[in-house]
Write a protein that holds these residues in place. Structure first.
Motif, PDB file in Angstrom:
ATOM      1  N   SER A  99      55.342  31.750  45.212  1.00 36.43           N
ATOM      2  CA  SER A  99      54.709  30.855  44.503  1.00 36.43           C
ATOM      3  C   SER A  99      54.978  30.825  43.000  1.00 36.43           C
ATOM      4  O   SER A  99      55.247  31.734  42.318  1.00 36.43           O
ATOM      5  CB  SER A  99      53.217  31.020  44.651  1.00 36.43           C
ATOM      6  N   ASP A 100      54.654  29.558  42.462  1.00 35.49           N
ATOM      7  CA  ASP A 100      54.742  29.548  40.891  1.00 35.49           C
ATOM      8  C   ASP A 100      53.061  29.638  40.639  1.00 35.49           C
ATOM      9  O   ASP A 100      52.750  29.927  39.712  1.00 35.49           O
ATOM     10  CB  ASP A 100      54.869  28.131  40.656  1.00 35.49           C
ATOM     11  N   VAL A 101      52.092  29.132  41.490  1.00 40.34           N
ATOM     12  CA  VAL A 101      50.811  29.061  40.938  1.00 40.34           C
ATOM     13  C   VAL A 101      50.020  29.651  42.389  1.00 40.34           C
ATOM     14  O   VAL A 101      50.380  29.086  43.404  1.00 40.34           O
ATOM     15  CB  VAL A 101      50.089  27.685  40.713  1.00 40.34           C
ATOM     16  N   VAL A 102      49.113  30.643  42.317  1.00 37.22           N
ATOM     17  CA  VAL A 102      48.561  30.777  43.397  1.00 37.22           C
ATOM     18  C   VAL A 102      46.993  30.459  43.052  1.00 37.22           C
ATOM     19  O   VAL A 102      46.558  30.893  42.355  1.00 37.22           O
ATOM     20  CB  VAL A 102      48.281  32.629  43.654  1.00 37.22           C
ATOM     21  N   VAL A 103      46.350  29.552  44.221  1.00 34.19           N
ATOM     22  CA  VAL A 103      45.147  29.050  44.019  1.00 34.19           C
ATOM     23  C   VAL A 103      44.285  29.830  44.928  1.00 34.19           C
ATOM     24  O   VAL A 103      44.441  29.891  46.266  1.00 34.19           O
ATOM     25  CB  VAL A 103      45.116  27.553  44.395  1.00 34.19           C
ATOM     26  N   ILE A 104      43.264  30.540  44.572  1.00 35.08           N
ATOM     27  CA  ILE A 104      42.287  31.169  45.272  1.00 35.08           C
ATOM     28  C   ILE A 104      40.928  30.479  45.619  1.00 35.08           C
ATOM     29  O   ILE A 104      40.271  30.253  44.671  1.00 35.08           O
ATOM     30  CB  ILE A 104      41.928  32.475  44.741  1.00 35.08           C
ATOM     31  N   PRO A 105      40.750  29.879  46.673  1.00 32.07           N
ATOM     32  CA  PRO A 105      39.650  29.173  47.159  1.00 32.07           C
ATOM     33  C   PRO A 105      38.375  30.119  47.186  1.00 32.07           C
ATOM     34  O   PRO A 105      38.742  31.097  48.018  1.00 32.07           O
ATOM     35  CB  PRO A 105      39.986  28.277  48.493  1.00 32.07           C
ATOM     36  N   VAL A 106      37.236  29.944  46.795  1.00 27.99           N
ATOM     37  CA  VAL A 106      36.114  30.494  46.718  1.00 27.99           C
ATOM     38  C   VAL A 106      34.987  29.870  47.168  1.00 27.99           C
ATOM     39  O   VAL A 106      34.623  28.843  46.434  1.00 27.99           O
ATOM     40  CB  VAL A 106      35.901  31.612  45.631  1.00 27.99           C
ATOM     41  N   GLN A 107      34.212  30.304  48.054  1.00 30.25           N
ATOM     42  CA  GLN A 107      32.849  29.629  48.364  1.00 30.25           C
ATOM     43  C   GLN A 107      31.812  30.048  47.432  1.00 30.25           C
ATOM     44  O   GLN A 107      31.845  31.301  46.958  1.00 30.25           O
ATOM     45  CB  GLN A 107      32.447  29.751  49.687  1.00 30.25           C
ATOM     46  N   PRO A 108      30.907  29.220  47.052  1.00 33.69           N
ATOM     47  CA  PRO A 108      29.792  29.778  46.232  1.00 33.69           C
ATOM     48  C   PRO A 108      28.816  30.839  46.924  1.00 33.69           C
ATOM     49  O   PRO A 108      27.583  30.228  47.338  1.00 33.69           O
ATOM     50  CB  PRO A 108      29.144  28.442  45.613  1.00 33.69           C
ATOM     51  N   SER A 109      29.122  31.995  47.356  1.00 36.80           N
ATOM     52  CA  SER A 109      28.191  32.790  48.065  1.00 36.80           C
ATOM     53  C   SER A 109      28.826  34.130  47.430  1.00 36.80           C
ATOM     54  O   SER A 109      29.808  34.494  47.132  1.00 36.80           O
ATOM     55  CB  SER A 109      28.469  33.002  49.567  1.00 36.80           C
ATOM     56  N   PRO A 110      27.728  35.064  47.403  1.00 35.19           N
ATOM     57  CA  PRO A 110      27.834  36.289  47.114  1.00 35.19           C
ATOM     58  C   PRO A 110      29.116  37.088  47.745  1.00 35.19           C
ATOM     59  O   PRO A 110      29.814  38.073  47.252  1.00 35.19           O
ATOM     60  CB  PRO A 110      26.666  37.106  47.156  1.00 35.19           C
ATOM     61  N   TYR A 111      28.996  36.874  49.072  1.00 30.87           N
ATOM     62  CA  TYR A 111      30.148  37.410  49.824  1.00 30.87           C
ATOM     63  C   TYR A 111      31.527  37.149  49.462  1.00 30.87           C
ATOM     64  O   TYR A 111      32.604  38.008  49.391  1.00 30.87           O
ATOM     65  CB  TYR A 111      29.827  37.296  51.639  1.00 30.87           C
ATOM     66  N   ASP A 112      31.608  35.901  49.248  1.00 36.30           N
ATOM     67  CA  ASP A 112      32.963  35.262  48.709  1.00 36.30           C
ATOM     68  C   ASP A 112      33.380  35.887  47.497  1.00 36.30           C
ATOM     69  O   ASP A 112      34.571  36.195  47.157  1.00 36.30           O
ATOM     70  CB  ASP A 112      33.299  34.019  48.789  1.00 36.30           C
ATOM     71  N   ILE A 113      32.554  35.883  46.658  1.00 44.19           N
ATOM     72  CA  ILE A 113      32.807  36.436  45.154  1.00 44.19           C
ATOM     73  C   ILE A 113      33.298  38.123  45.341  1.00 44.19           C
ATOM     74  O   ILE A 113      34.053  38.437  44.841  1.00 44.19           O
ATOM     75  CB  ILE A 113      31.551  36.381  44.325  1.00 44.19           C
ATOM     76  N   TRP A 114      32.559  38.725  45.924  1.00 45.44           N
ATOM     77  CA  TRP A 114      32.673  40.238  46.451  1.00 45.44           C
ATOM     78  C   TRP A 114      34.101  40.379  47.095  1.00 45.44           C
ATOM     79  O   TRP A 114      34.842  41.349  46.484  1.00 45.44           O
ATOM     80  CB  TRP A 114      31.567  40.926  46.967  1.00 45.44           C
TER      81      TRP A 114
END
Length: 207
Positions: A99-114
């Motif tokens: 990749s040139d750019v890695v995009v990390i999709p994250v849902q707005p939940s504590p579990y996803d953030i952790w």
């Protein structure tokens, strides 16, 4: 540009974002290839559900040699979008190196953030070997007017990784489009979902 959507946690909506991004880039006039690097083959399933001419080609490469095999496609396309696999570390590393750019999709939940810690670690590891690698979070499936939706950017800031300004909401039209092998701009071109996808693509192109 080679853009990958990657998160070691499943269920964050990366395939829908990858398909939507590839569709938007195509509609901007670019030659686009979508690589399905997920053994589940969700992007290939999406392509198979489409009736008529494909909007863009989809190729399955669920192997930890993506970074090598992708070189055979680079000269034929303006942009390549990779739908990465969750929970497969060797494959994730290969996608990052491709990749040139890695995009990390994250849902707005504590579990996803952790749980983002694992994929951020892989990206930082990849950046040691690929100095020009760029990476960022995008908040996906945001529920409008919720406290966690507003606070998630502050929580993600602890990872010291760029966070895109655009957020993509949780909207039924995404599921409706996917079920038919379409993208939201084909189903509802004036919808909020289509506007968000367009903003997502435009911000990435300037990233």
């Amino acid at each position: 540009m080679i853009i990958s959507l990657l998160n070691q946690k499943g269920g964050v909506g990366k395939t829908t974002l990858a398909v939507s991004l590839a569709g938007q880039l195509t509609q901007l006039g670019s030659r686009v290839l979508l690589i399905d690097a997920d053994p589940q083959g969700s992007a290939l399933d999406w392509a198979a559900a489409r009736e008529g001419e494909p909007l863009f080609p989809v190729v399955g490469l669920p192997r930890p040699t993506v970074h090598k095999e992708i070189q055979g496609f680079v000269g034929d396309y303006d942009h390549i979008v990779i739908d990465g696999a969750p929970r497969v570390t060797d494959l994730a590393r290969s996608v990052i190196m491709a990749s040139d750019v890695v995009v990390i999709p994250v849902q707005p939940s504590p579990y996803d953030i952790w749980s983002a810690e694992e994929v951020v670690g892989l990206v930082n590891e990849g950046a040691i070997y690929k100095e020009k690698l760029k990476s960022c979070f995008v908040i996906n499936r945001k529920i409008v007017n919720t406290a966690i939706g507003r606070d998630v950017k502050e929580a993600l800031a602890n990872y010291d990784l760029s966070i895109l300004d655009v957020t993509v909401g949780q909207r039924v039209v995404f599921a409706e489009a996917v079920a038919s092998g379409l993208v939201v701009s084909e189903v509802a071109p004036k919808s909020n979902a289509a506007t968000e996808v367009k903003a997502f693509a435009n911000e990435l192109l300037k990233f």
